[in-house]
Motif scaffolding. Structure first.
Motif, PDB file in Angstrom:
ATOM      1  N   SER A   1      -2.621 -10.715   2.385  1.00  0.00           N
ATOM      2  CA  SER A   1      -2.975  -9.687   1.243  1.00  0.00           C
ATOM      3  C   SER A   1      -2.533  -8.569   1.642  1.00  0.00           C
ATOM      4  CB  SER A   1      -4.413  -9.625   1.170  1.00  0.00           C
ATOM      5  OG  SER A   1      -5.108 -10.916   0.604  1.00  0.00           O
ATOM      6  N   ILE A   2      -2.604  -8.107   2.949  1.00  0.00           N
ATOM      7  CA  ILE A   2      -1.898  -6.895   3.275  1.00  0.00           C
ATOM      8  C   ILE A   2      -0.372  -6.771   3.196  1.00  0.00           C
ATOM      9  CG2 ILE A   2      -1.617  -5.252   5.266  1.00  0.00           C
ATOM     10  CD1 ILE A   2      -4.545  -5.998   5.943  1.00  0.00           C
ATOM     11  N   ARG A   3       0.138  -8.110   3.507  1.00  0.00           N
ATOM     12  CA  ARG A   3       1.688  -7.993   3.501  1.00  0.00           C
ATOM     13  C   ARG A   3       1.995  -7.946   2.196  1.00  0.00           C
ATOM     14  NH1 ARG A   3       5.060 -12.794   2.853  1.00  0.00           N
ATOM     15  NH2 ARG A   3       2.995 -13.724   2.455  1.00  0.00           N
ATOM     16  N   ASN A   4       1.305  -8.510   0.946  1.00  0.00           N
ATOM     17  CA  ASN A   4       1.861  -8.752  -0.225  1.00  0.00           C
ATOM     18  C   ASN A   4       1.460  -7.318  -0.800  1.00  0.00           C
ATOM     19  OD1 ASN A   4       2.378 -11.413  -0.141  1.00  0.00           O
ATOM     20  ND2 ASN A   4       0.620 -11.980  -0.956  1.00  0.00           N
ATOM     21  N   GLU A   5       0.428  -6.924  -0.763  1.00  0.00           N
ATOM     22  CA  GLU A   5       0.147  -5.492  -1.176  1.00  0.00           C
ATOM     23  C   GLU A   5       1.139  -4.377  -0.792  1.00  0.00           C
ATOM     24  OE1 GLU A   5      -1.725  -2.953  -4.023  1.00  0.00           O
ATOM     25  OE2 GLU A   5      -2.282  -4.962  -3.495  1.00  0.00           O
ATOM     26  N   SER A   6       1.308  -4.409   0.491  1.00  0.00           N
ATOM     27  CA  SER A   6       2.439  -3.628   0.907  1.00  0.00           C
ATOM     28  C   SER A   6       3.876  -3.879   0.363  1.00  0.00           C
ATOM     29  CB  SER A   6       2.658  -3.790   2.737  1.00  0.00           C
ATOM     30  OG  SER A   6       1.626  -3.570   3.353  1.00  0.00           O
ATOM     31  N   LEU A   7       4.162  -4.951   0.246  1.00  0.00           N
ATOM     32  CA  LEU A   7       5.718  -5.241  -0.639  1.00  0.00           C
ATOM     33  C   LEU A   7       5.542  -4.785  -1.976  1.00  0.00           C
ATOM     34  CD1 LEU A   7       6.374  -8.850   1.093  1.00  0.00           C
ATOM     35  CD2 LEU A   7       7.399  -6.772   1.351  1.00  0.00           C
ATOM     36  N   LYS A   8       4.446  -4.815  -2.565  1.00  0.00           N
ATOM     37  CA  LYS A   8       4.160  -4.470  -4.038  1.00  0.00           C
ATOM     38  C   LYS A   8       4.288  -2.922  -3.999  1.00  0.00           C
ATOM     39  CE  LYS A   8       1.027  -7.806  -5.826  1.00  0.00           C
ATOM     40  NZ  LYS A   8      -0.491  -7.958  -6.288  1.00  0.00           N
ATOM     41  N   ARG A   9       3.874  -2.000  -3.125  1.00  0.00           N
ATOM     42  CA  ARG A   9       3.886  -0.600  -2.967  1.00  0.00           C
ATOM     43  C   ARG A   9       5.194  -0.330  -2.728  1.00  0.00           C
ATOM     44  NH1 ARG A   9      -0.705   3.239  -1.551  1.00  0.00           N
ATOM     45  NH2 ARG A   9      -1.831   1.444  -2.471  1.00  0.00           N
ATOM     46  N   ILE A  10       6.172  -0.993  -2.011  1.00  0.00           N
ATOM     47  CA  ILE A  10       7.502  -0.586  -1.700  1.00  0.00           C
ATOM     48  C   ILE A  10       8.175  -0.947  -2.977  1.00  0.00           C
ATOM     49  CG2 ILE A  10       9.485  -1.449  -0.679  1.00  0.00           C
ATOM     50  CD1 ILE A  10       7.722  -2.172   1.877  1.00  0.00           C
ATOM     51  N   LYS A  11       7.956  -1.990  -3.697  1.00  0.00           N
ATOM     52  CA  LYS A  11       8.794  -2.263  -4.967  1.00  0.00           C
ATOM     53  C   LYS A  11       8.285  -1.336  -6.047  1.00  0.00           C
ATOM     54  CE  LYS A  11       9.695  -6.554  -7.672  1.00  0.00           C
ATOM     55  NZ  LYS A  11       9.186  -7.686  -8.057  1.00  0.00           N
ATOM     56  N   LYS A  12       7.033  -0.622  -6.040  1.00  0.00           N
ATOM     57  CA  LYS A  12       6.685   0.176  -7.050  1.00  0.00           C
ATOM     58  C   LYS A  12       7.284   1.767  -6.741  1.00  0.00           C
ATOM     59  CE  LYS A  12       2.494   2.036  -9.105  1.00  0.00           C
ATOM     60  NZ  LYS A  12       1.098   2.319  -9.085  1.00  0.00           N
ATOM     61  N   LYS A  13       7.367   1.691  -5.397  1.00  0.00           N
ATOM     62  CA  LYS A  13       7.985   3.291  -5.187  1.00  0.00           C
ATOM     63  C   LYS A  13       9.674   3.086  -5.527  1.00  0.00           C
ATOM     64  CE  LYS A  13       5.543   5.232  -1.574  1.00  0.00           C
ATOM     65  NZ  LYS A  13       5.438   5.794  -0.273  1.00  0.00           N
ATOM     66  N   GLN A  14      10.230   1.837  -5.390  1.00  0.00           N
ATOM     67  CA  GLN A  14      11.623   1.842  -5.430  1.00  0.00           C
ATOM     68  C   GLN A  14      11.879   1.702  -7.048  1.00  0.00           C
ATOM     69  OE1 GLN A  14      12.750  -1.920  -3.955  1.00  0.00           O
ATOM     70  NE2 GLN A  14      13.255  -1.079  -1.862  1.00  0.00           N
ATOM     71  N   ARG A  15      10.835   1.437  -7.873  1.00  0.00           N
ATOM     72  CA  ARG A  15      11.016   1.609  -9.452  1.00  0.00           C
ATOM     73  C   ARG A  15      10.942   2.815  -9.898  1.00  0.00           C
ATOM     74  NH1 ARG A  15       7.294  -2.724 -11.843  1.00  0.00           N
ATOM     75  NH2 ARG A  15       7.692  -4.555 -10.526  1.00  0.00           N
ATOM     76  N   THR A  16      10.368   3.794  -9.097  1.00  0.00           N
ATOM     77  CA  THR A  16      10.041   5.170  -9.392  1.00  0.00           C
ATOM     78  C   THR A  16      11.245   5.918  -9.623  1.00  0.00           C
ATOM     79  OG1 THR A  16       7.758   5.084  -8.428  1.00  0.00           O
ATOM     80  CG2 THR A  16       8.739   7.158  -9.326  1.00  0.00           C
ATOM     81  N   PHE A  17      11.959   5.918 -10.712  1.00  0.00           N
ATOM     82  CA  PHE A  17      13.249   6.373 -10.712  1.00  0.00           C
ATOM     83  C   PHE A  17      13.139   8.008 -11.374  1.00  0.00           C
ATOM     84  CE2 PHE A  17      17.826   6.581 -11.247  1.00  0.00           C
ATOM     85  CZ  PHE A  17      18.239   7.487 -12.310  1.00  0.00           C
ATOM     86  N   SER A  18      13.825   9.003 -10.736  1.00  0.00           N
ATOM     87  CA  SER A  18      13.631  10.176 -11.075  1.00  0.00           C
ATOM     88  C   SER A  18      15.055  10.974 -11.090  1.00  0.00           C
ATOM     89  CB  SER A  18      12.595  11.226 -10.434  1.00  0.00           C
ATOM     90  OG  SER A  18      12.694  12.471 -10.578  1.00  0.00           O
ATOM     91  N   ILE A  19      15.346  11.470 -12.103  1.00  0.00           N
ATOM     92  CA  ILE A  19      16.847  12.231 -12.107  1.00  0.00           C
ATOM     93  C   ILE A  19      16.747  13.296 -11.212  1.00  0.00           C
ATOM     94  CG2 ILE A  19      18.513  13.597 -13.316  1.00  0.00           C
ATOM     95  CD1 ILE A  19      17.483  12.261 -15.801  1.00  0.00           C
TER      96      ILE A  19
END
Length: 167
Positions: free
Chosen positions: A64-82
């Motif tokens: 669960s920790i591994r999966n949640e960590s990977l989700k958090r990484i993916k979420k941060k990568q999606r955050t796109f800001s000019i």
């Protein structure tokens, strides 16, 4: 339905907290984020109702920790800001450029075929899961994936000049 034993979870939390924080840290690379991940997993476990007991709780928590960590990484990568691309002090010209880029993006999104635009708005802009978007639109999950793939291809093609210009 039985709720997972809180006393067992508390003992495991106290015994393995640092180990699990390090596990999460190895993925996310930020100590505060890793602590948040571990704590959120335990909160979810405390709130979770189980029909069957979890056989290997430690292994379950590790996964669960591994999966949640990977989700958090993916979420941060999606955050796109000019703003990430511009280290200069904002000026009228920069604001004008940003507004033109935004207008171009929204114009391209509006020009998409109806189904593609609706799927894009639901999944990307609103963050709805594919399954829920499929249910809302009355189509299959594979059709949602197809429309998104087609939409991203169209947007990449139509916005390639804007992207290169931004960099």
């Amino acid at each position: 339905m039985a709720i997972i034993n809180a006393l067992v979870l508390e003992q495991m939390f106290l015994k393995h907290y640092q180990e699990w924080c390090l596990l999460s840290f190895s993925y996310v690379g930020d100590l505060d984020d890793s602590k948040d991940v571990v704590q959120s997993i335990f909160i979810k476990l405390l709130q979770k109702e189980c029909n069957e007991p979890i056989k290997d709780l430690k292994s379950y928590i590790n996964t669960s920790i591994r999966n949640e960590s990977l989700k958090r990484i993916k979420k941060k990568q999606r955050t796109f800001s000019i703003e990430n691309y511009s280290s200069e002090v904002p000026s009228y010209e920069h604001e004008l450029i940003r507004s033109e880029i935004s207008q171009t993006l929204f114009r391209e999104i509006d020009a998409l075929p109806d189904q593609n635009r609706k799927v894009f708005e639901l999944c990307v802009l609103e963050g709805i899961k594919y399954e829920n978007a499929a249910e809302i639109m009355g189509i299959t999950v594979n059709t949602v994936k197809y429309h998104l793939k087609k939409t991203f291809k169209i947007l990449r093609l139509n916005l390639r000049d804007v992207y290169l210009w931004m960099l």
